[in-house]
Scaffold this active site. Structure first.
Site, short mmCIF file in Angstrom:
data_model
loop_
_atom_site.label_atom_id
_atom_site.label_comp_id
_atom_site.label_asym_id
_atom_site.label_seq_id
_atom_site.Cartn_x
_atom_site.Cartn_y
_atom_site.Cartn_z
N PHE A 55 0.81 -1.22 0.00
CA PHE A 55 0.00 0.00 0.00
C PHE A 55 0.85 1.27 0.00
O PHE A 55 0.36 2.35 -0.32
CB PHE A 55 -0.96 0.01 1.20
CG PHE A 55 -0.33 0.40 2.50
CD1 PHE A 55 0.20 -0.55 3.35
CD2 PHE A 55 -0.28 1.73 2.89
CE1 PHE A 55 0.78 -0.18 4.55
CE2 PHE A 55 0.29 2.11 4.09
CZ PHE A 55 0.83 1.16 4.92
N LYS A 56 2.12 1.15 0.34
CA LYS A 56 2.93 2.36 0.46
C LYS A 56 3.22 3.05 -0.86
O LYS A 56 3.70 4.18 -0.89
CB LYS A 56 4.22 2.04 1.20
CG LYS A 56 3.94 1.62 2.63
CD LYS A 56 5.18 1.38 3.43
CE LYS A 56 4.86 1.10 4.87
NZ LYS A 56 4.34 -0.29 5.07
#
Ligand code: PLP
Length: 429
Positions: free
Chosen positions: A106-107
């Site tokens: 998700f980063k």
């Protein structure tokens, strides 16, 4: 928008300065001075808006006018160039897949957004060095997001042998403006060294340092988007939407709480922890007692003293009761995580990574007492980023997505360091 330091000793700064400095001079994290909720009609009609339109509305007040609206739109379009599917596992449980970006965790969203903001602020001026500690996925996302950005050097510290093989390749094999430092120590050691460097005048007099951890507002705030995207897909069919967020440094769950402050109707949050469970213990005892992190199979959450917890305290004005009403936290060990991965696969035909599995367990525990809620756990990384554990548990060979195949064959290039003076020497070289 002005940002103030949560240590309250440094002066207020603009969005631009908050992004470039990362951390305030008094070591405090920056926090926006004002949060203005979005209109009721925005939420009512959210399913008619595109992800880019939603993201623009959500973040606009925090970054304009320092970033003009037209440029912000473009930054968001480039940042969100992949999907955010919601997959239903059962009547009460869905998962929001946040792993369709270039490094499959998700980063990517925060790193891509921040890289573009920094690129905009930095145009035609000085060199900036992004210094970042990673437990695995941050380094990968930052390396990828900042690759080739002009006048920005990136230095990534990662704990030796405590990231997965794929994560290590993603951090160490890009070259160009990206350098990887392999630290003989834990993630907490990496994070402490980075903090030291920011306070070291010998370094900061020579080099403009900035962070790209979720302490940086440009990394942290775009993570609000996920909660809006999931809401958009679910609000017509489900009431009482609850999010279970696999948490390490608590940037993601804290971003969810910011979305809630903007008016997004989220009923409750669950911070799902592995054995690094300082917040789970805090919510039981009201005592915040950080300890050294221990290594688990959900390594991106192996954080002993989560940096963003102080922002959560700020959102709830340090009132324990208000926090407890909005946030539950449960912790699960490696064995429970493996069993959950097996259950998710055999009962629902879904392959989850260890972090997602911890989130799933958070949902299960919460739903025991809150049977009417619909719980969305964030699937924060693609299962093949943790191939060994995943294949061991589900006993089926996993196909590697093209993003992963592309890095596996690359060559690792890293400099080994063991203490702060090694880091200092590297930066001043
Ligand atoms: C970074 C990360 C987490 C933890 O997120 P925080 O914002 O630090 O709480 C969870 N899962 C994965 C896969 C991650 O990369």
């Amino acid at each position: 928008m002005k940002y103030y330091s949560l240590n309250r000793k440094a002066k207020e700064v603009s969005f631009k300065d908050a992004v470039i400095k990362g951390l305030a001079d008094d070591k405090g994290l920056y926090f926006p001075k004002k949060i203005t909720p979005l209109s009721k009609s925005f939420f009512k009609n959210i399913d008619t808006l595109s992800n880019v339109e939603i993201a623009f509305e959500a973040i606009k007040q925090f970054v304009t006018p320092e970033i003009p609206e037209g440029i912000l739109k473009k930054i968001i379009e480039e940042t969100l160039c992949f999907d955010f599917p919601v997959v239903s596992l059962s009547k009460n449980i869905s998962t929001l897949e946040l792993f369709h970006g270039p490094t499959m965790a998700f980063k990517d969203v925060g790193a891509r957004f921040m890289a573009r903001c920094l690129g905009y602020f930095n145009r035609g001026t000085n060199q900036v060095t992004v210094l970042v500690a990673t437990s695995g996925d941050t380094g990968a996302a930052v390396a990828n997001g900042f690759l080739g950005v002009k006048d920005v050097n990136v230095v990534i510290l990662y704990p030796s042998k405590k990231v997965s093989d794929i994560q290590e390749k993603q951090i160490t094999s890009l070259g160009q403006n990206i350098s990887a430092l392999e630290v003989q120590g834990t993630f907490d050691d990496c994070q402490a060294m980075v903090k030291n460097a920011f306070l070291d005048k010998d370094i900061t007099n020579k080099i403009q340092l900035t962070s790209a951890n979720s302490i940086n507002v440009a990394r942290w705030l775009p993570q609000m988007f996920y909660f809006f995207f999931a809401y958009k897909k679910l609000y017509k069919t489900h009431k009482d939407i609850v999010f279970s967020v696999p948490s390490g440094n608590f940037g993601n769950v804290c971003a969810g709480m910011m979305a809630q402050q903007l008016g997004l109707p989220i009923k409750h949050f669950i911070a799902a922890n592995n054995d690094n469970n300082v917040v789970t213990r805090y919510l039981k005892t009201q005592l915040y007692t950080p300890v050294k992190s221990v290594q688990t199979i959900s390594n991106a959450m192996d954080v002993g003293d989560p940096s963003n917890f102080i922002r959560i305290q700020e959102i709830y004005k340090n009132k324990f009761d208000s926090l407890q009403k909005n946030l539950s936290s449960f912790s699960f060990n490696n064995t429970q995580t493996r069993v959950a991965m097996f259950d998710i696969y055999t009962k629902h035909g879904y392959v989850a990574d260890p972090h997602g599995a911890v989130g799933y367990l958070g949902c299960k525990t919460y739903l025991e007492k809150n049977t009417k809620a619909h719980c969305v756990f964030l699937e924060t990384a693609h299962p093949t980023k943790f191939l060994d554990v995943v294949e061991q548990v589900v006993k089926t060979k996993q196909d590697l997505p093209k993003q992963i195949q592309a890095v596996i064959a690359n060559k690792k290039v890293a400099t080994t360091i063991s203490n702060y003076s090694d880091l200092k020497a590297f930066l001043l070289l």
